[in-house]
Design an enzyme around this catalytic site. Structure first.
Site, PDB file in Angstrom:
ATOM      1  N   LYS A 190       0.926  -1.079   0.047  1.00 45.42           N
ATOM      2  CA  LYS A 190       0.082   0.076  -0.101  1.00 45.42           C
ATOM      3  C   LYS A 190       0.852   1.148  -0.114  1.00 45.42           C
ATOM      4  CE  LYS A 190      -3.808  -2.204  -0.168  1.00 45.42           C
ATOM      5  NZ  LYS A 190      -4.216  -3.405   0.449  1.00 45.42           N
TER       6      LYS A 190
HETATM    7  C1  LIG Z   1      -5.374  -4.374   0.796  1.00 45.03           C
HETATM    8  C2  LIG Z   1      -6.716  -4.585   0.774  1.00 45.03           C
HETATM    9  C3  LIG Z   1      -7.719  -4.569   2.182  1.00 45.03           C
HETATM   10  C4  LIG Z   1      -6.973  -5.554   3.187  1.00 45.03           C
HETATM   11  O1  LIG Z   1      -5.784  -4.710   3.720  1.00 45.03           O
HETATM   12  P1  LIG Z   1      -4.936  -5.593   5.000  1.00 45.03           P
HETATM   13  O2  LIG Z   1      -4.348  -4.577   5.771  1.00 45.03           O
HETATM   14  O3  LIG Z   1      -3.994  -6.432   4.238  1.00 45.03           O
HETATM   15  O4  LIG Z   1      -5.887  -6.390   5.726  1.00 45.03           O
HETATM   16  C5  LIG Z   1      -8.960  -4.341   2.140  1.00 45.03           C
HETATM   17  N1  LIG Z   1      -9.497  -3.935   1.001  1.00 45.03           N
HETATM   18  C6  LIG Z   1      -8.882  -3.496  -0.246  1.00 45.03           C
HETATM   19  C7  LIG Z   1      -9.666  -3.111  -1.313  1.00 45.03           C
HETATM   20  C8  LIG Z   1      -7.423  -3.829  -0.356  1.00 45.03           C
HETATM   21  O5  LIG Z   1      -6.888  -3.514  -1.376  1.00 45.03           O
END
Ligand SMILES: *Cc1c(COP(=O)(O)O)cnc(C)c1O
Length: 390
Positions: A190
């Site tokens: 992210k």
């Molecule tokens: C990455 C992601 C998540 C989950 O994030 P985590 O921190 O890995 O639990 C949820 N929703 C979307 C759209 C994502 O891309």
């Protein structure tokens, strides 16, 4: 094909986190400090995040999945309820609804932003509908005015999946200050990472208190204080909670990621501008559409491949990019096309035609802060080469 002609000698990964010396030094400091789980640094990270977003409450947790789950618990979602969301999302958005014994009800996306189509939400609302989870796809905010209007009319709670949308703005409002509860992700890929991690933001004291308690076993006090000078051995279990707290090791990374976040976003924006400038006039490729009244967070840069024009389909295009030593990805395989959702809920191909149309043609290009201008050129040149050779 002649390997001397390939665009890159070494593989360009789809994503690499941008970790600097500051993050590394802070993690070492934490490891040596004698306090490695939830403590002062997590508190500091929450404060800094709260200030950055401009929200009333921020609670650091172990992931965005945990953040979404706690949001649904705080919202009182229960067995037999229905929660509306998009099928064009990651596993996390759907599974948290299922944790609650509720049913994920999908609504198709818009063909320009790939976000949930607000004009199709009302038709999916029943007497069991309790909440809407809009997902700000790729970092572009959903049409929140329309979504909030519908939520208000039917008394639904709005929980935003802002995993892609740190720093995004919808009509001057920062994401994290709009819906009832917002969930952010600091997963490794992210825009801002703590390796694994997440944050819940809300303007409601009641939700904030509940989520904070639930995030650490439902205990009445912050457990980290129990072992400090001001701590006490006494606590009360107020609720059946979860083990979803963030550690100070994660927060150590987050504090420094946040300090340089705007700078990192500027680099992303620069790469995005180059991609769009160089790719927008290629017939057979569609570059991202950006609304005029939003600030896009650019977690993902996606293009659509028109196979009729280009003479090769998405799978062949990805294979050709891999041959040129360029990593790509696909976001997302729609939830309703996965075996679990088909088996349990009876979803099938054909249910959400726009999502399927986009999914069949979409590719995510590499986009991250440590990419150089040359890396970006390589991606662009690889795409042009693949198209010209057809
Ligand atoms: C990455 C992601 C998540 C989950 O994030 P985590 O921190 O890995 O639990 C949820 N929703 C979307 C759209 C994502 O891309």
């Amino acid at each position: 094909m002649n390997n001397d002609m390939i665009i890159r000698r070494n593989f360009l990964p789809f994503s690499i986190p941008s970790i600097g010396d500051e993050e590394i030094a802070e993690v070492i400091d934490t490891l040596k400090s004698g306090w490695i789980t939830t403590g002062q640094k997590t508190k500091n990270f929450e404060e800094l995040f709260k200030r950055y977003v401009g929200c009333n409450h921020a609670i650091a947790v172990s992931s965005c999945t945990a953040a979404l789950h706690l949001a649904l618990v705080a919202a009182g979602i229960g067995v037999g309820d229905e929660v509306i969301t998009t099928p064009f999302t990651f596993a996390a958005t759907g599974e948290v609804i299922i944790y609650m014994g509720a049913k994920p009800v999908f609504v198709d996306i818009k063909n320009d932003t790939y976000n949930i189509d607000p004009d199709k939400i009302e038709a999916a609302i029943t007497s069991k509908t309790k909440a809407i989870i809009p997902v700000h796809y790729a970092g572009q905010p959903c049409d929140m005015d329309k979504i909030l209007k519908i939520a208000h009319k039917y008394n639904l709670i709005v929980i935003e999946d802002a995993a892609h949308a740190i720093g995004a703005k919808y009509k001057e409002k920062t994401i994290g200050t709009i819906g009832d509860i917002t969930a952010f992700s600091f997963y490794a890929t992210k825009n801002l990472t703590t390796a694994e991690g997440g944050m819940v933001t809300t303007s409601k004291q009641e939700y904030a208190d509940k989520i904070r308690i639930l995030s650490l076993h439902g205990l009445s006090k912050d457990a980290w204080k129990r072992y400090g000078a001001e701590g006490s051995w006494y606590y009360e279990i107020m609720d059946a909670g979860y083990k979803y707290n963030m550690t100070d090791i994660q927060a150590s990374i987050g504090i420094h990621q946040l300090a340089k976040f705007e700078q990192m976003q500027e680099i992303r924006q620069k790469h995005v501008n180059r991609y769009t400038d160089e790719l927008k006039d290629i017939i057979g490729i569609t570059t991202p559409f950006v609304l005029s009244d939003v600030q896009h967070a650019w977690h993902l840069y996606t293009i659509l491949i028109n196979s009729d024009i280009l003479g090769l389909n998405r799978a062949q295009f990805i294979e050709a990019m891999t041959h040129e030593n360029i990593g790509t990805s696909v976001h997302f395989i729609p939830l309703h096309l996965h075996p679990y959702y088909q088996k349990v809920y009876g979803y099938k191909r054909g249910d959400f035609p726009i999502t399927e149309y986009i999914y069949d043609r979409i590719i995510s290009l590499p986009l991250y802060t440590s990419m150089t201008e040359n890396d970006v050129s390589d991606v662009i040149n690889a795409i042009k080469k693949i198209i010209n050779e057809k």
